[in-house]
Motif scaffolding. Structure first.
Motif, PDB file in Angstrom:
ATOM      1  N   UNK A 181       0.826  -1.213   0.000  1.00 22.62           N
ATOM      2  CA  UNK A 181       0.000   0.000   0.000  1.00 22.62           C
ATOM      3  C   UNK A 181       0.859   1.261   0.000  1.00 22.62           C
ATOM      4  N   UNK A 182       1.939   1.236   0.772  1.00 17.89           N
ATOM      5  CA  UNK A 182       2.835   2.398   0.843  1.00 17.89           C
ATOM      6  C   UNK A 182       3.412   2.694  -0.540  1.00 17.89           C
ATOM      7  N   UNK A 183       3.862   1.639  -1.196  1.00 14.55           N
ATOM      8  CA  UNK A 183       4.405   1.789  -2.553  1.00 14.55           C
ATOM      9  C   UNK A 183       3.332   2.351  -3.484  1.00 14.55           C
ATOM     10  N   UNK A 184       2.118   1.812  -3.365  1.00 14.83           N
ATOM     11  CA  UNK A 184       1.038   2.269  -4.227  1.00 14.83           C
ATOM     12  C   UNK A 184       0.671   3.713  -3.961  1.00 14.83           C
ATOM     13  N   UNK A 185       0.746   4.135  -2.687  1.00 19.29           N
ATOM     14  CA  UNK A 185       0.429   5.515  -2.350  1.00 19.29           C
ATOM     15  C   UNK A 185       1.325   6.500  -3.093  1.00 19.29           C
ATOM     16  N   UNK A 186       2.621   6.180  -3.117  1.00 18.52           N
ATOM     17  CA  UNK A 186       3.558   7.033  -3.856  1.00 18.52           C
ATOM     18  C   UNK A 186       3.278   6.976  -5.362  1.00 18.52           C
ATOM     19  N   UNK A 187       2.936   5.789  -5.863  1.00 15.98           N
ATOM     20  CA  UNK A 187       2.619   5.640  -7.287  1.00 15.98           C
ATOM     21  C   UNK A 187       1.409   6.501  -7.666  1.00 15.98           C
ATOM     22  N   UNK A 188       0.420   6.540  -6.776  1.00  9.52           N
ATOM     23  CA  UNK A 188      -0.777   7.333  -7.043  1.00  9.52           C
ATOM     24  C   UNK A 188      -0.451   8.813  -7.185  1.00  9.52           C
ATOM     25  N   UNK A 189       0.319   9.324  -6.214  1.00 14.25           N
ATOM     26  CA  UNK A 189       0.674  10.738  -6.256  1.00 14.25           C
ATOM     27  C   UNK A 189       1.490  11.055  -7.507  1.00 14.25           C
ATOM     28  N   UNK A 190       2.489  10.225  -7.798  1.00 11.13           N
ATOM     29  CA  UNK A 190       3.363  10.480  -8.943  1.00 11.13           C
ATOM     30  C   UNK A 190       2.577  10.446 -10.246  1.00 11.13           C
ATOM     31  N   UNK A 191       1.758   9.394 -10.427  1.00 15.52           N
ATOM     32  CA  UNK A 191       1.012   9.266 -11.677  1.00 15.52           C
ATOM     33  C   UNK A 191      -0.006  10.390 -11.836  1.00 15.52           C
ATOM     34  N   UNK A 192      -0.691  10.740 -10.741  1.00 16.25           N
ATOM     35  CA  UNK A 192      -1.671  11.815 -10.802  1.00 16.25           C
ATOM     36  C   UNK A 192      -1.048  13.154 -11.149  1.00 16.25           C
ATOM     37  N   UNK A 281      -6.854  14.838  -1.263  1.00 14.72           N
ATOM     38  CA  UNK A 281      -6.058  15.343  -2.387  1.00 14.72           C
ATOM     39  C   UNK A 281      -5.992  14.389  -3.575  1.00 14.72           C
ATOM     40  N   UNK A 282      -5.921  13.084  -3.315  1.00 17.19           N
ATOM     41  CA  UNK A 282      -5.879  12.112  -4.407  1.00 17.19           C
ATOM     42  C   UNK A 282      -7.178  12.156  -5.204  1.00 17.19           C
ATOM     43  N   UNK A 283      -8.312  12.108  -4.505  1.00 16.50           N
ATOM     44  CA  UNK A 283      -9.602  12.197  -5.191  1.00 16.50           C
ATOM     45  C   UNK A 283      -9.696  13.491  -6.004  1.00 16.50           C
ATOM     46  N   UNK A 284      -9.211  14.587  -5.416  1.00 17.39           N
ATOM     47  CA  UNK A 284      -9.283  15.888  -6.076  1.00 17.39           C
ATOM     48  C   UNK A 284      -8.436  15.914  -7.345  1.00 17.39           C
ATOM     49  N   UNK A 285      -7.219  15.378  -7.269  1.00 15.72           N
ATOM     50  CA  UNK A 285      -6.334  15.354  -8.435  1.00 15.72           C
ATOM     51  C   UNK A 285      -7.000  14.638  -9.608  1.00 15.72           C
ATOM     52  N   UNK A 286      -7.577  13.456  -9.334  1.00 14.80           N
ATOM     53  CA  UNK A 286      -8.152  12.686 -10.437  1.00 14.80           C
ATOM     54  C   UNK A 286      -9.460  13.284 -10.943  1.00 14.80           C
TER      55      UNK A 286
END
Length: 528
Positions: A181-192, A281-286
């Motif tokens: 999950x930690x890895x995915x969290x960073x992936x989400x921010x970077x990709x977004x 913030x993640x929801x907002x970015x997407x």
């Protein structure tokens, strides 16, 4: 949409999948007890738990639904997410320590201690149904998206992702899930951030033009702001969001299990706050990606028949450079894997704690651990089968019945929780009556408002004409909770007042906290 992927992009995805499996292998030697397998208590720092909570609440649906909504509408879907921090900042302080004191593993132990077995198994069955239907949906959406983007067979995608999730859970347990999950969290921010940056500066006129065009065409704001409960309005989303926040953070096993994993109450609260603050913030970015896509494709040619939820995948495959496409697709796959892994682990925890231990008491921890891993395998396979049913039924038909049954038998959970936490008069018979009334009302509302069928051949299951339920479906969940609160509290007065363990009440937590503060103050005065 035909595949235009470069071998480098495929290589990035393969490396990611291999790395995911390595997370399971990395923690496999520590999974010797059910406590380690489901909780890994004290071995995960609070910041990692916070990011894990973020990843648990975000799946590949975020990659598709939010940009699709932002492209076709305004930001109204964000209202539900924005309500989460508003509601939880006030309640997370006592929900977390309460659970850590009164339950062993399953969230629904609290419901039994407060209102008896019927309340426990009603809420537990609702959770199990929700997990299976939700996991099947995530599998299906991921498979359909990748099928459109890289022309991969949907059944093959479901099988590969499903097998990987089962293996990670079998080998690494909750600890592997959290670090993934930690890895995915960073992936989400970077990709977004990458996608948002590329979009904003690909539009002629830049960010200011995006804002101007989006505003002119009604793609900004959270309206409509009407006082109308029959339509999707700001009011409906705000009310629904408040109850969603309590249900997810107060009664959902996937979240409560994270509270139990932390070393101390303070670390659990800190992790919860971090997860809450990162999710919005993640929801907002997407969502903003969808808004920017709307402006971008007013300036660029786009296939006339493309659906809103397919616009973002189309942009990824046609506008992003080699390497970045592989990174973004890996992030989307990662979001699905992490969400599904958390769901599968929590589902196994509930099945073993609420059912297997009741049916087969007195077994050794080693036997319970074996049962836990078998549950992971069978639950994963069932979820994959549900996703395949989606594919065959075209997202409708048979699975519409599954969601209908889930809606009927899962209402009012928040109502039970709030009565248990804040009232001393509500008792077991009162709650039992309230649940039955809630089931009857929800069955009426769902059956008279839900059209089931395939394609254009949809019919309302129970058509009562003018007596059909006409309010927005999101309000159904709100009404079910309110019915439980009102009926449960009123019906309890027909039965004796219960004798309640103070640890199960908010008032008990408050009393204990005040006593601790008093003792700390006395200790400080003595030291002076």
């Amino acid at each position: 949409m035909n595949s235009t992927m470069h071998p480098i992009d495929y290589a990035i995805i393969v490396v990611f999948l291999i790395g995911t499996l390595c997370f399971g292998l990395r923690f496999s030697k520590k999974q010797r007890t059910t406590n380690n397998y489901f909780l890994a208590k004290g071995r995960v720092p609070s910041w990692a738990l916070g990011i894990s909570l973020l990843a648990t609440l975000i799946s590949s649906v975020t990659f598709l639904a939010y940009p699709g909504t932002g492209y076709s509408s305004n930001w109204i879907l964000l209202v539900q997410g924005l309500m989460v921090p508003i509601v939880l900042v006030g309640v997370i302080w006592f929900i977390v320590p309460l659970y850590r004191k009164v339950i062993n593993l399953s969230t629904y132990e609290y419901f039994e201690q407060r209102f008896g077995s019927f309340a426990r198994y009603y809420s537990s069955v609702a959770f199990v149904l929700r997990q299976f239907s939700g996991m099947g949906t995530v599998f299906f959406l991921l498979a359909i998206a990748l099928n459109r983007m890289i022309d991969a067979n949907t059944f093959t995608i479901i099988f590969i992702v499903g097998a990987l999730i089962i293996l990670v859970n079998l080998l690494g347990g909750i600890e592997a899930v959290i670090w993934l999950d930690v890895f995915q969290g960073f992936m989400l921010f970077i990709s977004g951030i990458i996608c948002m940056g590329v979009l904003l500066y690909s539009v002629d006129g830049g960010p200011m033009e995006v804002w101007r065009v989006a505003s002119e065409h009604g793609r900004t704001g959270f309206g409509p702001y009407e006082w109308d409960l029959t339509k999707l309005t700001f009011l409906v989303m705000a009310i629904n969001g408040a109850f969603y926040a309590i249900q997810k953070y107060g009664t959902d096993q996937t979240v409560v299990q994270r509270y139990l994993t932390a070393k101390t109450d303070k670390e659990a609260i800190r992790a919860s706050m971090l997860g809450i603050m990162l999710t919005v913030p993640i929801w907002t970015i997407f969502m903003l990606i969808g808004t920017a896509l709307f402006v971008f494709y007013r300036q660029q040619p786009v296939p006339a028949d493309i659906r809103a939820d397919a616009v973002f995948p189309y942009f990824i495959m046609t506008q992003l450079p080699v390497g970045v496409v592989g990174l973004i697709l890996s992030a989307m796959i990662s979001a699905a894997i992490c969400s599904l892994s958390a769901d599968l682990n929590s589902l196994a925890a509930v099945c073993v704690e609420d059912y297997y231990k009741k049916l087969a008491p007195g077994k050794t921890d080693k036997q319970y651990l074996k049962a836990s891993k078998l549950t992971v395998v069978f639950s994963g396979l069932i979820s994959m089968m549900i996703a395949m049913l989606y594919v065959n039924a075209g997202h409708e038909g048979v699975l519409g019945i599954v969601f209908t049954l889930y809606a009927i038998f899962s209402g009012g959970i928040v109502g039970i929780f709030l009565l248990g936490l804040f009232t001393t008069r509500t008792n077991t018979p009162g709650i039992t009556i309230a649940i039955i009334v809630c089931i009857v009302f929800t069955a009426y509302a769902v059956l008279t408002s839900t059209a089931v069928g395939i394609g254009d051949n949809k019919v309302i299951l129970l058509d009562l004409g003018a007596f059909n339920f006409t309010h927005n479906t999101l309000m159904l969940g709100v009404y079910s909770h309110l019915i439980v609160i009102i009926v449960g509290y009123a019906a309890s007065y027909f039965f004796p007042k219960p004798n309640i363990d103070k640890r199960l009440l908010y008032s008990g937590w408050l009393e204990n906290r005040n006593e601790e503060r008093r003792l700390e103050k006395e200790k400080a005065e003595v030291q002076k």
